[in-house]
Enzyme design. Structure first.
Site, PDB file in Angstrom:
ATOM      1  N   TYR A 151      32.425 -83.529-104.699  1.00  0.00           N
ATOM      2  CA  TYR A 151      30.913 -83.800-104.115  1.00  0.00           C
ATOM      3  C   TYR A 151      29.717 -83.697-105.350  1.00  0.00           C
ATOM      4  CZ  TYR A 151      27.014 -84.837-101.846  1.00  0.00           C
ATOM      5  OH  TYR A 151      25.513 -84.415-101.043  1.00  0.00           O
ATOM      6  N   ASP A 246      29.457 -81.631-113.607  1.00  0.00           N
ATOM      7  CA  ASP A 246      28.730 -81.176-112.553  1.00  0.00           C
ATOM      8  C   ASP A 246      28.535 -80.081-112.136  1.00  0.00           C
ATOM      9  OD1 ASP A 246      27.035 -80.765-110.535  1.00  0.00           O
ATOM     10  OD2 ASP A 246      28.646 -82.433-108.856  1.00  0.00           O
ATOM     11  N   LYS A 274      19.950 -76.410-108.948  1.00  0.00           N
ATOM     12  CA  LYS A 274      19.762 -75.296-107.486  1.00  0.00           C
ATOM     13  C   LYS A 274      19.065 -73.776-108.857  1.00  0.00           C
ATOM     14  CE  LYS A 274      23.348 -76.789-105.168  1.00  0.00           C
ATOM     15  NZ  LYS A 274      23.246 -77.288-103.404  1.00  0.00           N
TER      16      LYS A 274
HETATM   17  N1  HOZ Z   1      25.913 -80.691 -99.822  1.00  0.00           N
HETATM   18  C1  HOZ Z   1      24.944 -79.999-100.332  1.00  0.00           C
HETATM   19  C2  HOZ Z   1      25.554 -78.488-100.447  1.00  0.00           C
HETATM   20  N2  HOZ Z   1      26.724 -78.822-100.831  1.00  0.00           N
HETATM   21  C3  HOZ Z   1      23.742 -79.363 -99.524  1.00  0.00           C
HETATM   22  C4  HOZ Z   1      23.372 -78.949 -98.018  1.00  0.00           C
HETATM   23  C5  HOZ Z   1      22.094 -79.008 -97.826  1.00  0.00           C
HETATM   24  O1  HOZ Z   1      21.603 -78.532 -97.581  1.00  0.00           O
HETATM   25  O2  HOZ Z   1      21.940 -79.355 -96.855  1.00  0.00           O
END
Ligand code: HOZ
Length: 434
Positions: A151, A246, A274
């Site tokens: 992802y 990534d 992050k």
């Molecule tokens: N999808 C991200 C973590 N893998 C962020 C999820 C979130 O902030 O709710």
């Protein structure tokens, strides 16, 4: 601990969620937060400190989501708060170059092995999107290779066979992405060198870039077979394609320089986010200077942002990275990660429960699976209902795990021996009861 931290009451959260659902799709601003994968109503967080979240009902939870990775120093770290307090009186946004962004860029170039130049953006999604555009502009090719279950944020060309919320909600291929875009993305399984070679052969001379989370962490956590990343590097070089890591989740997490430092394999471009924002919205991408210099205003690939290099975000991010340099937490984090993984694995073995707990440093996840999980099909074949039961047992006993088996748990430097002991205890009992 059961007596002290019973299942969080949900009355206020339920009422907030009902209000949220009237005005926010699904009641959340990012899909995994809706708890659809594990069931139940998401709790609302009122404040967070150190290793703890404090819910709207006043319950304290030991947090292993850590705001999905950034909180490596724990929540509300005093050094980051002080940096923000010092930056605030100077202004919240300048729209001009500012000293703190130079400090940040120098720090990233110093620490991330493959980064000779970097550009700052506002999120990991922007970072990966910009890497792909830059790779296409640099190579003059259109196609990219991505890996099932990886992802990279909600970028059109990357939201195909995606992990994280897309997988959680059973829609790894998002609606709204034109078929013509999707045709430019070739998807293969991670850890399969044969499929990788085939993909290059079938698209000879057309692949601009290969993008991957070098440790996929949005499908649970998956680790590479020995030599796999090195082989990807070699095949990209042979095909004239760029390799993009990534490292939004793994950068400054598995090691200061991310997986590329830990594994000794250098990509051409890296996406970051992050941790480098210290809890504020920041992303960055960087890599070889000759590639980065294709960006405007030096080159023809356009990329821009009003809030890029924002002074508050830079203050928080620089404070976060400075802390990692001054007090590297990596050994302690890895020891905690091993303890949690060992406790869970041992409890499962005693009861004959099929459980895999892949871990690297302060990252770990749970697959209710007989055999180690090395790719996306194996991850989705694991028992998700059992994960949901483990999640709810942990939550009821004061431990917050990610609300989906397709996410990764994070430990922070603010976690203590005692919070780890409590967590191991809760997990042991949860696993025995599965
Ligand atoms: N999808 C991200 C973590 N893998 C962020 C999820 C979130 O902030 O709710």
């Amino acid at each position: 601990m059961d007596g002290m931290m019973t299942s969080p009451g949900t009355k206020r959260s339920e009422s907030l969620f009902a209000r949220a659902r009237q005005v926010i799709p699904g009641g959340v601003n990012s899909p995994v937060r809706a708890f659809r994968s594990v069931g139940g109503t998401p709790f609302f967080t009122e404040r967070a400190d150190g290793p703890y979240l404090h819910t709207a009902e006043g319950k304290q939870l030991i947090d292993f989501v850590c705001t999905w990775g950034p909180a490596i120093h724990g929540h509300n770290a005093p050094e980051i708060r002080t940096a923000l307090e010092e930056a605030l009186p100077r202004g919240t946004s300048f729209g001009t170059p500012a000293p703190a962004e130079v400090e940040m860029a120098e720090r990233l170039v110093r620490t991330v092995p493959s980064a000779e130049k970097v550009r700052l953006v506002n999120s990991g999604t922007e970072a990966t999107m910009s890497c792909v555009r830059l790779a296409r502009g640099f190579t003059g090719r259109d196609k990219i290779i991505k890996f099932a279950g990886c992802y990279h944020g909600h970028v059109d060309s990357l939201l195909i066979s995606a992990g994280s919320g897309a997988l959680t909600h059973g829609r790894p291929d998002s609606a709204g992405i034109p078929e013509s875009f999707a045709r430019e993305t070739v998807v293969i399984d991670y850890n399969d060198s044969h499929a990788f070679r085939e993909a290059f052969n079938a698209n000879s001379g057309q692949i601009a870039a290969v993008i991957l989370e070098p440790y996929p962490a949005n499908v649970g956590l998956i680790l590479p077979h020995a030599g796999y990343l090195r082989e990807l590097r070699k095949l990209c070089d042979e095909a004239g394609a760029l390799l993009i890591f990534d490292e939004v989740m793994t950068g400054f997490r598995v090691a200061p320089g991310g997986v590329q430092e830990a594994e000794g394999v250098q990509p051409d471009l890296t996406a970051l986010g992050k941790i480098i924002g210290g809890g504020l919205p920041v992303g960055a991408f960087g890599g070889r200077a000759d590639i980065m210099d294709h960006l405007a205003p030096e080159g023809p690939v356009y990329q821009a942002g009003t809030l890029s290099g924002n002074p508050l975000a830079m203050a928080a991010g620089n404070a976060s990275l400075r802390l990692l340099e001054e007090r590297p937490p990596y050994e302690k984090l890895a020891a905690f990660g091993r303890r949690v993984a060992d406790a869970a694995t041992e409890a499962a073995r005693e009861k004959g429960i099929p459980l895999q707990v892949p871990h690297s440093g302060s990252m770990f996840s749970f697959f209710l699976s007989e055999t180690p999980v090395t790719n996306h099909p194996q991850a989705v074949a694991a028992d998700r209902d059992a994960f949901g039961r483990l999640f709810h047992h942990a939550l009821a006993n004061g431990v917050y795990l990610p609300p989906s088996p397709f996410e990764t748990c994070f430990i922070s430097a603010a976690h203590t021996e005692s919070t780890i002991d409590q967590t191991c205890d809760v997990l042991r009992r949860g696993i025995r009861g599965l």
